[in-house]
Design an enzyme around this catalytic site. Sequence first.
Site, PDB file in Angstrom:
ATOM      1  N   ALA A 223       0.837  -1.204   0.000  1.00  0.00           N
ATOM      2  CA  ALA A 223       0.000   0.000   0.000  1.00  0.00           C
ATOM      3  C   ALA A 223       0.875   1.260   0.000  1.00  0.00           C
ATOM      4  O   ALA A 223       0.607   2.223  -0.723  1.00  0.00           O
ATOM      5  CB  ALA A 223      -0.929  -0.009   1.218  1.00  0.00           C
ATOM      6  N   PHE A 224       1.949   1.258   0.781  1.00  0.00           N
ATOM      7  CA  PHE A 224       2.847   2.429   0.828  1.00  0.00           C
ATOM      8  C   PHE A 224       3.543   2.641  -0.515  1.00  0.00           C
ATOM      9  O   PHE A 224       3.661   3.774  -0.986  1.00  0.00           O
ATOM     10  CB  PHE A 224       3.906   2.254   1.936  1.00  0.00           C
ATOM     11  CG  PHE A 224       3.485   2.814   3.261  1.00  0.00           C
ATOM     12  CD1 PHE A 224       2.340   2.363   3.889  1.00  0.00           C
ATOM     13  CD2 PHE A 224       4.232   3.786   3.895  1.00  0.00           C
ATOM     14  CE1 PHE A 224       1.939   2.866   5.113  1.00  0.00           C
ATOM     15  CE2 PHE A 224       3.844   4.304   5.127  1.00  0.00           C
ATOM     16  CZ  PHE A 224       2.697   3.847   5.740  1.00  0.00           C
ATOM     17  N   LEU A 225       4.008   1.557  -1.119  1.00  0.00           N
ATOM     18  CA  LEU A 225       4.686   1.695  -2.420  1.00  0.00           C
ATOM     19  C   LEU A 225       3.718   2.254  -3.459  1.00  0.00           C
ATOM     20  O   LEU A 225       4.033   3.196  -4.197  1.00  0.00           O
ATOM     21  CB  LEU A 225       5.241   0.340  -2.885  1.00  0.00           C
ATOM     22  CG  LEU A 225       6.400  -0.231  -2.064  1.00  0.00           C
ATOM     23  CD1 LEU A 225       6.671  -1.682  -2.441  1.00  0.00           C
ATOM     24  CD2 LEU A 225       7.658   0.614  -2.261  1.00  0.00           C
ATOM     25  N   GLY A 271       0.644  -1.321 -12.304  1.00  0.00           N
ATOM     26  CA  GLY A 271      -0.098  -2.550 -12.590  1.00  0.00           C
ATOM     27  C   GLY A 271       0.459  -3.665 -11.732  1.00  0.00           C
ATOM     28  O   GLY A 271       1.076  -3.412 -10.708  1.00  0.00           O
ATOM     29  N   CYS A 274      -0.404  -7.475  -7.580  1.00  0.00           N
ATOM     30  CA  CYS A 274      -0.466  -7.265  -6.121  1.00  0.00           C
ATOM     31  C   CYS A 274      -1.048  -5.933  -5.655  1.00  0.00           C
ATOM     32  O   CYS A 274      -1.898  -5.914  -4.773  1.00  0.00           O
ATOM     33  CB  CYS A 274       0.932  -7.413  -5.539  1.00  0.00           C
ATOM     34  SG  CYS A 274       1.478  -9.122  -5.584  1.00  0.00           S
TER      35      CYS A 274
HETATM   36  C1  UDX Z   1       0.486 -15.752  -5.416  1.00  0.00           C
HETATM   37  C2  UDX Z   1      -0.669 -14.974  -4.791  1.00  0.00           C
HETATM   38  O1  UDX Z   1      -1.565 -14.615  -5.808  1.00  0.00           O
HETATM   39  C3  UDX Z   1      -0.254 -13.713  -4.112  1.00  0.00           C
HETATM   40  O2  UDX Z   1      -1.285 -13.249  -3.290  1.00  0.00           O
HETATM   41  C4  UDX Z   1       0.895 -13.919  -3.242  1.00  0.00           C
HETATM   42  O3  UDX Z   1       1.398 -12.702  -2.818  1.00  0.00           O
HETATM   43  C5  UDX Z   1       1.946 -14.774  -3.861  1.00  0.00           C
HETATM   44  O4  UDX Z   1       1.412 -15.949  -4.455  1.00  0.00           O
HETATM   45  P1  UDX Z   1       1.605 -15.610  -7.820  1.00  0.00           P
HETATM   46  O5  UDX Z   1       2.681 -16.605  -7.526  1.00  0.00           O
HETATM   47  O6  UDX Z   1       1.951 -14.434  -8.668  1.00  0.00           O
HETATM   48  O7  UDX Z   1       1.032 -14.977  -6.478  1.00  0.00           O
HETATM   49  O8  UDX Z   1       0.309 -16.344  -8.351  1.00  0.00           O
HETATM   50  P2  UDX Z   1       0.170 -17.323  -9.580  1.00  0.00           P
HETATM   51  O9  UDX Z   1       1.274 -17.105 -10.561  1.00  0.00           O
HETATM   52  O10 UDX Z   1      -1.251 -17.251 -10.005  1.00  0.00           O
HETATM   53  O11 UDX Z   1       0.459 -18.762  -8.934  1.00  0.00           O
HETATM   54  C6  UDX Z   1      -0.382 -19.473  -8.091  1.00  0.00           C
HETATM   55  C7  UDX Z   1      -0.287 -20.960  -8.457  1.00  0.00           C
HETATM   56  O12 UDX Z   1      -1.012 -21.725  -7.496  1.00  0.00           O
HETATM   57  C8  UDX Z   1      -0.863 -21.302  -9.834  1.00  0.00           C
HETATM   58  O13 UDX Z   1       0.108 -21.951 -10.620  1.00  0.00           O
HETATM   59  C9  UDX Z   1      -2.049 -22.233  -9.513  1.00  0.00           C
HETATM   60  O14 UDX Z   1      -2.245 -23.255 -10.476  1.00  0.00           O
HETATM   61  C10 UDX Z   1      -1.618 -22.816  -8.163  1.00  0.00           C
HETATM   62  N1  UDX Z   1      -2.726 -23.357  -7.358  1.00  0.00           N
HETATM   63  C11 UDX Z   1      -3.869 -22.631  -7.181  1.00  0.00           C
HETATM   64  C12 UDX Z   1      -2.596 -24.610  -6.773  1.00  0.00           C
HETATM   65  O15 UDX Z   1      -1.586 -25.290  -6.960  1.00  0.00           O
HETATM   66  N2  UDX Z   1      -3.628 -25.090  -5.999  1.00  0.00           N
HETATM   67  C13 UDX Z   1      -4.783 -24.391  -5.827  1.00  0.00           C
HETATM   68  O16 UDX Z   1      -5.691 -24.864  -5.135  1.00  0.00           O
HETATM   69  C14 UDX Z   1      -4.902 -23.117  -6.438  1.00  0.00           C
HETATM   70  C1  UDX Z   2       5.299  -5.304  -5.876  1.00  0.00           C
HETATM   71  C2  UDX Z   2       6.217  -4.974  -4.697  1.00  0.00           C
HETATM   72  O1  UDX Z   2       7.273  -4.101  -5.132  1.00  0.00           O
HETATM   73  C3  UDX Z   2       6.796  -6.241  -4.103  1.00  0.00           C
HETATM   74  O2  UDX Z   2       7.565  -5.945  -2.941  1.00  0.00           O
HETATM   75  C4  UDX Z   2       5.654  -7.184  -3.738  1.00  0.00           C
HETATM   76  O3  UDX Z   2       6.159  -8.420  -3.230  1.00  0.00           O
HETATM   77  C5  UDX Z   2       4.767  -7.443  -4.935  1.00  0.00           C
HETATM   78  O4  UDX Z   2       4.291  -6.214  -5.472  1.00  0.00           O
HETATM   79  P1  UDX Z   2       5.684  -5.869  -8.446  1.00  0.00           P
HETATM   80  O5  UDX Z   2       4.221  -5.635  -8.587  1.00  0.00           O
HETATM   81  O6  UDX Z   2       6.260  -7.129  -9.020  1.00  0.00           O
HETATM   82  O7  UDX Z   2       6.115  -5.857  -6.898  1.00  0.00           O
HETATM   83  O8  UDX Z   2       6.473  -4.653  -9.149  1.00  0.00           O
HETATM   84  P2  UDX Z   2       6.902  -3.166  -8.754  1.00  0.00           P
HETATM   85  O9  UDX Z   2       8.306  -3.004  -9.202  1.00  0.00           O
HETATM   86  O10 UDX Z   2       6.624  -2.812  -7.350  1.00  0.00           O
HETATM   87  O11 UDX Z   2       6.018  -2.281  -9.735  1.00  0.00           O
HETATM   88  C6  UDX Z   2       4.603  -2.210  -9.637  1.00  0.00           C
HETATM   89  C7  UDX Z   2       4.050  -1.235 -10.645  1.00  0.00           C
HETATM   90  O12 UDX Z   2       4.390   0.099 -10.300  1.00  0.00           O
HETATM   91  C8  UDX Z   2       4.565  -1.435 -12.072  1.00  0.00           C
HETATM   92  O13 UDX Z   2       3.495  -1.265 -12.975  1.00  0.00           O
HETATM   93  C9  UDX Z   2       5.594  -0.335 -12.236  1.00  0.00           C
HETATM   94  O14 UDX Z   2       5.792   0.034 -13.573  1.00  0.00           O
HETATM   95  C10 UDX Z   2       4.932   0.777 -11.424  1.00  0.00           C
HETATM   96  N1  UDX Z   2       5.858   1.804 -10.938  1.00  0.00           N
HETATM   97  C11 UDX Z   2       6.878   1.474 -10.073  1.00  0.00           C
HETATM   98  C12 UDX Z   2       5.664   3.136 -11.301  1.00  0.00           C
HETATM   99  O15 UDX Z   2       4.745   3.461 -12.045  1.00  0.00           O
HETATM  100  N2  UDX Z   2       6.516   4.090 -10.808  1.00  0.00           N
HETATM  101  C13 UDX Z   2       7.535   3.788  -9.954  1.00  0.00           C
HETATM  102  O16 UDX Z   2       8.259   4.717  -9.544  1.00  0.00           O
HETATM  103  C14 UDX Z   2       7.727   2.439  -9.570  1.00  0.00           C
END
Ligand code: UDX
Ligand code: UDX
Length: 457
Positions: A223-225, A271, A274
């Site tokens: 949320a802070f980021l 985007g 998370c």
């Molecule tokens: C996930 C969560 O979405 C996020 O909240 C958390 O911070 C980190 O873990 P991510 O790894 O990016 O993030 O998700 P995703 O790439 O969708 O991977 C989840 C995996 O879990 C998928 O491959 C899915 O098939 C699997 N899964 C889902 C299981 O193996 N069992 C299930 O019951 C549901």
């Molecule tokens: C984020 C957190 O950084 C990470 O700690 C957490 O575990 C998961 O969520 P992620 O979403 O993978 O990671 O990427 P991040 O580098 O944080 O960027 C998020 C979005 O913010 C991207 O769309 C990026 O382009 C945008 N961004 C980042 C900006 O628009 N401006 C900035 O200065 C930094």
Amino acid sequence: MNFKKNILCIGAGYVGGPTMAMIAFKCPQYRVTVVDINPKRIAEWNSDELPIFEPGLDEIILATRGKNLFFTTDIQSSIRDNDIIFVSVNTPTKTFGAGAGMAADLQYWEKTARQILQFSGSSKIVIEKSTLPVKTAQAMENILRNVHSSTFDVLSNPEFLAEGTAIKDLENPDRILIGSRETESGLKAREALVEIYANWIPREKIITSNIWSSELSKIVSNAFLAQRISSINAISALCEKTDADIAEVARAVGMDSRIGNKYLNSSVGFGGSCFKKDILNLVYLCRHYGLNEVADYWEGVVKINQYQQERFTLNMLTAMFNTLADKKICLFGVSFKANTGDTRESPAIFIAKKLLEEKAEIVITDPQALRNAKADLAGIDGNVSFIEDPYRAAAGCHAIAVLTEWDLYRDLDYQKIYDTMIKPASLFDGRNIVDHRKCHKIGFNVYPIGKPALTHF
Ligand code: UDX
Ligand code: UDX
């Protein structure tokens, strides 16, 4: 070979895959298994074409896979044979029922807890890796409690890696956070997890807390980021009205050591899977506890992010004489950030859909994310094509919109691109990474974020 510990991760996604690969890489004395319900995903992890693009990941997978890192779909024996179980299944925003559009959908989480209970023959340490609402560990403990003689200790160990830099972040994290119950067995479980990370991370970076603080800290960090990005993006709108320059403002503000200069890059919006999900989750929690003012405050971060994306699209429409029908627009980048193929919640997908609604023809280029973008836009009405080479993609277009901060787009030969485009040619830089003066000199009408436009009108 006899391994010192047997570790399992349920969920082979963006978080589970790289995190387990790093543990296996740093700890050859442990056997690490990653299990997923999706057989296609597991087959990809076992192939030369990994399911995700992450710089440095291929190398550590090659060094560990088949030695002490294994990918499988066999959930039953995986749970039976491992004593330390990370859970990294997805927890998307709920799309139905109470809390739809806000709360976390915990159905996969609960299903996983029940599977652990069903297939366990001995006591286990269960570790929340997924980002979860505060107090989820309690629900998990309740599911796992007292059914047979085995005991389960639930820990919270949120992941802070960012996509595109996941390997670097895992290798050298700012901190590792472990939340546990402060009971004798909770503290013992916590120590077992500390021991794993201490193989490569200095002890002073491994911090511990109570379990609820740990769950909440992850959501609050995101949320802070995100709040910093929305803050600077809100000011970018004001810069465009006042001829101030957002880069100059961000530089001046960020040099205050109390503020710092990170996460101050103004953009078309944040985007990724998370930020939005976690803030909405925070908002939902606050409302649940009757803290409406707190909820409104954080909801503003998501609203500004939406506004920034809409504003960008409207600026394009206005600059292109209020009609985009049959105009060809090239999107430079579709992943939500550079160095990943991930398009979840990518502003580029939102903008692509808006432009298609305006009846523009769009061409999307990206070095890694075209496969995901094709899936995201499948079935959407309109004329959209995907071309990996940016020069070919931009040829014959009226405009380019830079939507991902890939380095590649900084250094293109914009003269060569301009020569193949329809005139007047517009360049909308949603990431402020292109040399605006140079492109203006070439002939483009240039529209940065938070800076005066450079046009030839
Ligand atoms: C996930 C969560 O979405 C996020 O909240 C958390 O911070 C980190 O873990 P991510 O790894 O990016 O993030 O998700 P995703 O790439 O969708 O991977 C989840 C995996 O879990 C998928 O491959 C899915 O098939 C699997 N899964 C889902 C299981 O193996 N069992 C299930 O019951 C549901
Ligand atoms: C984020 C957190 O950084 C990470 O700690 C957490 O575990 C998961 O969520 P992620 O979403 O993978 O990671 O990427 P991040 O580098 O944080 O960027 C998020 C979005 O913010 C991207 O769309 C990026 O382009 C945008 N961004 C980042 C900006 O628009 N401006 C900035 O200065 C930094």
